[in-house]
Design a protein around this motif. Structure first.
Motif, PDB file in Angstrom:
ATOM      1  N   THR A 195       2.061 -31.705   4.888  1.00  0.00           N
ATOM      2  CA  THR A 195       0.696 -32.231   4.896  1.00  0.00           C
ATOM      3  C   THR A 195       0.453 -33.230   3.775  1.00  0.00           C
ATOM      4  OG1 THR A 195      -0.075 -30.356   3.561  1.00  0.00           O
ATOM      5  CG2 THR A 195      -0.273 -30.169   5.964  1.00  0.00           C
ATOM      6  N   ARG A 196      -0.558 -34.083   3.975  1.00  0.00           N
ATOM      7  CA  ARG A 196      -1.060 -35.026   2.986  1.00  0.00           C
ATOM      8  C   ARG A 196       0.039 -35.890   2.365  1.00  0.00           C
ATOM      9  NH1 ARG A 196      -3.810 -30.409   2.283  1.00  0.00           N
ATOM     10  NH2 ARG A 196      -2.746 -29.768   0.398  1.00  0.00           N
ATOM     11  N   GLY A 197       0.887 -36.460   3.237  1.00  0.00           N
ATOM     12  CA  GLY A 197       1.898 -37.392   2.768  1.00  0.00           C
ATOM     13  C   GLY A 197       3.071 -36.764   2.064  1.00  0.00           C
ATOM     14  N   ALA A 198       3.275 -35.457   2.247  1.00  0.00           N
ATOM     15  CA  ALA A 198       4.383 -34.761   1.597  1.00  0.00           C
ATOM     16  C   ALA A 198       5.715 -35.189   2.220  1.00  0.00           C
ATOM     17  CB  ALA A 198       4.195 -33.254   1.713  1.00  0.00           C
ATOM     18  N   PRO A 199       6.846 -34.842   1.568  1.00  0.00           N
ATOM     19  CA  PRO A 199       8.158 -35.320   2.027  1.00  0.00           C
ATOM     20  C   PRO A 199       8.490 -34.990   3.476  1.00  0.00           C
ATOM     21  CG  PRO A 199       8.337 -34.351  -0.157  1.00  0.00           C
ATOM     22  CD  PRO A 199       6.943 -34.078   0.322  1.00  0.00           C
ATOM     23  N   GLY A 200       7.997 -33.861   3.985  1.00  0.00           N
ATOM     24  CA  GLY A 200       8.321 -33.469   5.352  1.00  0.00           C
ATOM     25  C   GLY A 200       7.848 -34.459   6.399  1.00  0.00           C
ATOM     26  N   ALA A 201       6.892 -35.300   6.041  1.00  0.00           N
ATOM     27  CA  ALA A 201       6.374 -36.268   7.011  1.00  0.00           C
ATOM     28  C   ALA A 201       7.461 -37.227   7.474  1.00  0.00           C
ATOM     29  CB  ALA A 201       5.224 -37.051   6.390  1.00  0.00           C
TER      30      ALA A 201
ATOM     31  N   ALA B 225      10.577 -36.271   8.111  1.00  0.00           N
ATOM     32  CA  ALA B 225      11.597 -35.508   8.833  1.00  0.00           C
ATOM     33  C   ALA B 225      11.592 -35.870  10.319  1.00  0.00           C
ATOM     34  CB  ALA B 225      11.345 -34.009   8.661  1.00  0.00           C
ATOM     35  N   PRO B 226      12.742 -35.742  11.000  1.00  0.00           N
ATOM     36  CA  PRO B 226      12.812 -36.069  12.428  1.00  0.00           C
ATOM     37  C   PRO B 226      12.254 -34.976  13.330  1.00  0.00           C
ATOM     38  CG  PRO B 226      14.960 -35.354  11.646  1.00  0.00           C
ATOM     39  CD  PRO B 226      14.052 -35.417  10.429  1.00  0.00           C
ATOM     40  N   TYR B 227      11.652 -33.950  12.750  1.00  0.00           N
ATOM     41  CA  TYR B 227      11.045 -32.870  13.524  1.00  0.00           C
ATOM     42  C   TYR B 227       9.667 -32.608  12.941  1.00  0.00           C
ATOM     43  CZ  TYR B 227      13.652 -30.946   9.609  1.00  0.00           C
ATOM     44  OH  TYR B 227      14.196 -30.757   8.363  1.00  0.00           O
ATOM     45  N   SER B 228       8.844 -31.956  13.730  1.00  0.00           N
ATOM     46  CA  SER B 228       7.464 -31.718  13.317  1.00  0.00           C
ATOM     47  C   SER B 228       7.344 -30.421  12.521  1.00  0.00           C
ATOM     48  CB  SER B 228       6.561 -31.642  14.550  1.00  0.00           C
ATOM     49  OG  SER B 228       6.846 -30.468  15.304  1.00  0.00           O
ATOM     50  N   ALA B 229       6.182 -30.256  11.883  1.00  0.00           N
ATOM     51  CA  ALA B 229       5.905 -29.010  11.174  1.00  0.00           C
ATOM     52  C   ALA B 229       5.929 -27.832  12.136  1.00  0.00           C
ATOM     53  CB  ALA B 229       4.543 -29.109  10.477  1.00  0.00           C
ATOM     54  N   ASP B 230       5.382 -28.040  13.329  1.00  0.00           N
ATOM     55  CA  ASP B 230       5.341 -26.972  14.333  1.00  0.00           C
ATOM     56  C   ASP B 230       6.752 -26.527  14.714  1.00  0.00           C
ATOM     57  OD1 ASP B 230       3.260 -29.183  14.651  1.00  0.00           O
ATOM     58  OD2 ASP B 230       2.212 -27.487  15.552  1.00  0.00           O
ATOM     59  N   GLU B 231       7.639 -27.508  14.930  1.00  0.00           N
ATOM     60  CA  GLU B 231       9.021 -27.194  15.307  1.00  0.00           C
ATOM     61  C   GLU B 231       9.742 -26.474  14.177  1.00  0.00           C
ATOM     62  OE1 GLU B 231       9.885 -30.925  18.364  1.00  0.00           O
ATOM     63  OE2 GLU B 231      10.127 -31.187  16.189  1.00  0.00           O
ATOM     64  N   MET B 232       9.492 -26.902  12.948  1.00  0.00           N
ATOM     65  CA  MET B 232      10.154 -26.266  11.814  1.00  0.00           C
ATOM     66  C   MET B 232       9.713 -24.810  11.671  1.00  0.00           C
ATOM     67  SD  MET B 232      10.423 -27.516   7.864  1.00  0.00           S
ATOM     68  CE  MET B 232      11.473 -26.629   6.711  1.00  0.00           C
ATOM     69  N   LEU B 233       8.432 -24.559  11.814  1.00  0.00           N
ATOM     70  CA  LEU B 233       7.944 -23.192  11.684  1.00  0.00           C
ATOM     71  C   LEU B 233       8.446 -22.328  12.834  1.00  0.00           C
ATOM     72  CD1 LEU B 233       6.242 -21.113  10.221  1.00  0.00           C
ATOM     73  CD2 LEU B 233       4.260 -21.882  11.539  1.00  0.00           C
ATOM     74  N   GLU B 234       8.431 -22.863  14.046  1.00  0.00           N
ATOM     75  CA  GLU B 234       8.887 -22.094  15.203  1.00  0.00           C
ATOM     76  C   GLU B 234      10.359 -21.707  15.059  1.00  0.00           C
ATOM     77  OE1 GLU B 234       9.045 -22.424  20.105  1.00  0.00           O
ATOM     78  OE2 GLU B 234       8.543 -24.174  18.892  1.00  0.00           O
TER      79      GLU B 234
END
Length: 210
Positions: free
Chosen positions: A179-185, A187-196
């Motif tokens: 969130t808010r411009g953090a490094p994960g933005a 990544a080639p996958y979404s936050a939802d995919e990473m959590l799942e």
């Protein structure tokens, strides 16, 4: 600008309305714009269209105002977790996964509340009301984890509290990473995919799913 939109007009309406709610609403906007520690109580008063002295009818200072926002946020968060688990999901596993997704959705949709809850330095242990609402949210995760492990022999069931804390920590970490411009933005996958995927790997490692 109309009188109802001007500070004078708002001051009149809030004087006869709910000043506490108006200050919370104003502070939420300031938290989103400046962070939980980036504004003063006087700024919240000005944003709400009331005098600088008015907030002291309800709050002793900015920290107490932020605590009130965090309390509301934890209540909303616990309600959302409860609803996500009891909305007729086809399986216990999918319901459990939906609870993690609800964490991400809450952070996206309510950034002001989320920052007040987790990024303001507010003392949850030092506020009985905050502790109660936080424990309610964690209790929903804990109960879901206990139900998810019921198929295992008692001696092989991992502690439900441990599972709840791990899922909470994983969800929180994904939010902070993406969130808010953090490094994960990037990544080639979404936050939802990473959590799942992370949740699935974790639950498989515990033997809770095949």
């Amino acid at each position: 600008m109309t009188d109802s939109q001007s500070p004078k007009g708002r001051r009149k309406s809030y004087h006869h309305g709910n000043l506490r709610a108006a200050l919370i609403e104003a502070a939420l906007g300031l938290i989103e714009a400046k962070g939980p520690l980036g504004f003063t109580l006087a700024e919240a008063a000005r944003q709400a269209g009331v005098s600088a002295a008015a907030p002291y009818r309800h709050f002793r200072g900015r920290d107490e105002l932020i605590e009130a926002i965090a309390l509301q946020g934890f209540g909303m968060f616990a309600d959302r977790l409860e609803a996500s688990f009891n909305d007729g999901r086809p399986s216990l596993l999918s319901a459990f996964g939906t609870m993690g997704q609800s964490y991400l959705d809450f952070a996206r949709e309510n950034p002001g509340y989320y920052m007040a809850m987790f990024e303001s330095g507010v003392s949850i242990a030092g506020n009985p009301d905050l502790a109660r609402e936080c424990d309610r949210a964690l209790g929903i995760l804990r109960d879901a984890a206990a139900r998810l492990s019921e198929h295992l022999p008692p001696e092989k069931r991992p502690p439900a509290g441990m599972i709840a804390n791990h899922i909470w920590a994983m969800s929180h970490g994904v939010v902070e990473l993406f969130t808010r411009g953090a490094p994960g933005a990037r990544a080639p996958y979404s936050a939802d995919e990473m959590l799942e995927s992370g949740t699935a790997i974790y639950l498989r490692g515990l033997g809770l799913i095949p």
